[in-house]
Design a protein around this motif. Structure first.
Motif, PDB file in Angstrom:
ATOM      1  N   LYS A 239       0.956   3.997  -2.933  1.00 18.05           N
ATOM      2  CA  LYS A 239       0.629   5.317  -2.495  1.00 18.05           C
ATOM      3  C   LYS A 239       1.573   6.306  -3.105  1.00 18.05           C
ATOM      4  CE  LYS A 239      -0.695   8.073   1.620  1.00 18.05           C
ATOM      5  NZ  LYS A 239      -0.936   7.946   2.875  1.00 18.05           N
ATOM      6  N   GLU A 240       2.966   5.822  -3.014  1.00 20.71           N
ATOM      7  CA  GLU A 240       4.044   6.803  -3.384  1.00 20.71           C
ATOM      8  C   GLU A 240       4.170   6.687  -4.991  1.00 20.71           C
ATOM      9  OE1 GLU A 240       7.693   5.102  -1.956  1.00 20.71           O
ATOM     10  OE2 GLU A 240       7.231   5.631   0.208  1.00 20.71           O
TER      11      GLU A 240
ATOM     12  N   ARG B  48       1.295   9.142  -5.938  1.00 22.86           N
ATOM     13  CA  ARG B  48       1.555  10.438  -5.781  1.00 22.86           C
ATOM     14  C   ARG B  48       2.762  11.194  -6.486  1.00 22.86           C
ATOM     15  NH1 ARG B  48       2.062  11.189   0.976  1.00 22.86           N
ATOM     16  NH2 ARG B  48      -0.212  11.238   1.169  1.00 22.86           N
TER      17      ARG B  48
ATOM     18  N   ARG C 245       0.840  -1.290   0.008  1.00 27.90           N
ATOM     19  CA  ARG C 245      -0.056   0.186  -0.128  1.00 27.90           C
ATOM     20  C   ARG C 245       1.011   1.316   0.041  1.00 27.90           C
ATOM     21  NH1 ARG C 245      -3.062  -3.095   3.517  1.00 27.90           N
ATOM     22  NH2 ARG C 245      -2.312  -1.958   5.347  1.00 27.90           N
ATOM     23  N   ARG C 246       1.839   1.242   0.812  1.00 30.37           N
ATOM     24  CA  ARG C 246       2.651   2.410   0.811  1.00 30.37           C
ATOM     25  C   ARG C 246       3.431   2.644  -0.495  1.00 30.37           C
ATOM     26  NH1 ARG C 246       7.910   3.346   0.955  1.00 30.37           N
ATOM     27  NH2 ARG C 246       8.581   1.415   1.266  1.00 30.37           N
TER      28      ARG C 246
END
Length: 98
Positions: free
Chosen positions: A70-71, A74, A66-67
């Motif tokens: 997300k990066e 973004r 997920r991280r």
């Protein structure tokens, strides 16, 4: 079967097994339930260590995915260039006659 499901079913099974063992003892039902909860929690700390560690690993991997996603999103929204993970353009069917 997911590690979380195995661990949860193991905890419930231990609770039921301890409660069944305490059912034969003559005491208050509430006290039996509380003792079964405490004893099964203590037993699960030792007996279900492998499943608990496996579940923690799965949770950590999911959080990392997920991280990373997300990066990636973004940076894509910020307009930063990243190599396309799928270099082949999508194939499209020719337009039909209208």
């Amino acid at each position: 079967m997911s590690a979380a499901l195995k661990y949860t079913l193991g905890r419930i099974g231990l609770f039921v097994a301890v409660l069944a063992g305490l059912w034969l003892v003559d005491m208050n039902v509430f006290l039996k339930l509380m003792l079964a909860l405490v004893f099964s929690a203590a037993l699960s700390f030792f007996l279900l260590r492998g499943w608990r560690d496996e579940m923690a690993g799965e949770i950590a991997e999911a959080a990392e995915r997920r991280r990373t996603e997300k990066e990636r999103l973004r940076s894509a929204l910020a307009g930063e260039d990243h190599p396309n993970p799928n270099p082949d353009p999508p194939t499209q069917a020719p337009d039909s006659q209208r």
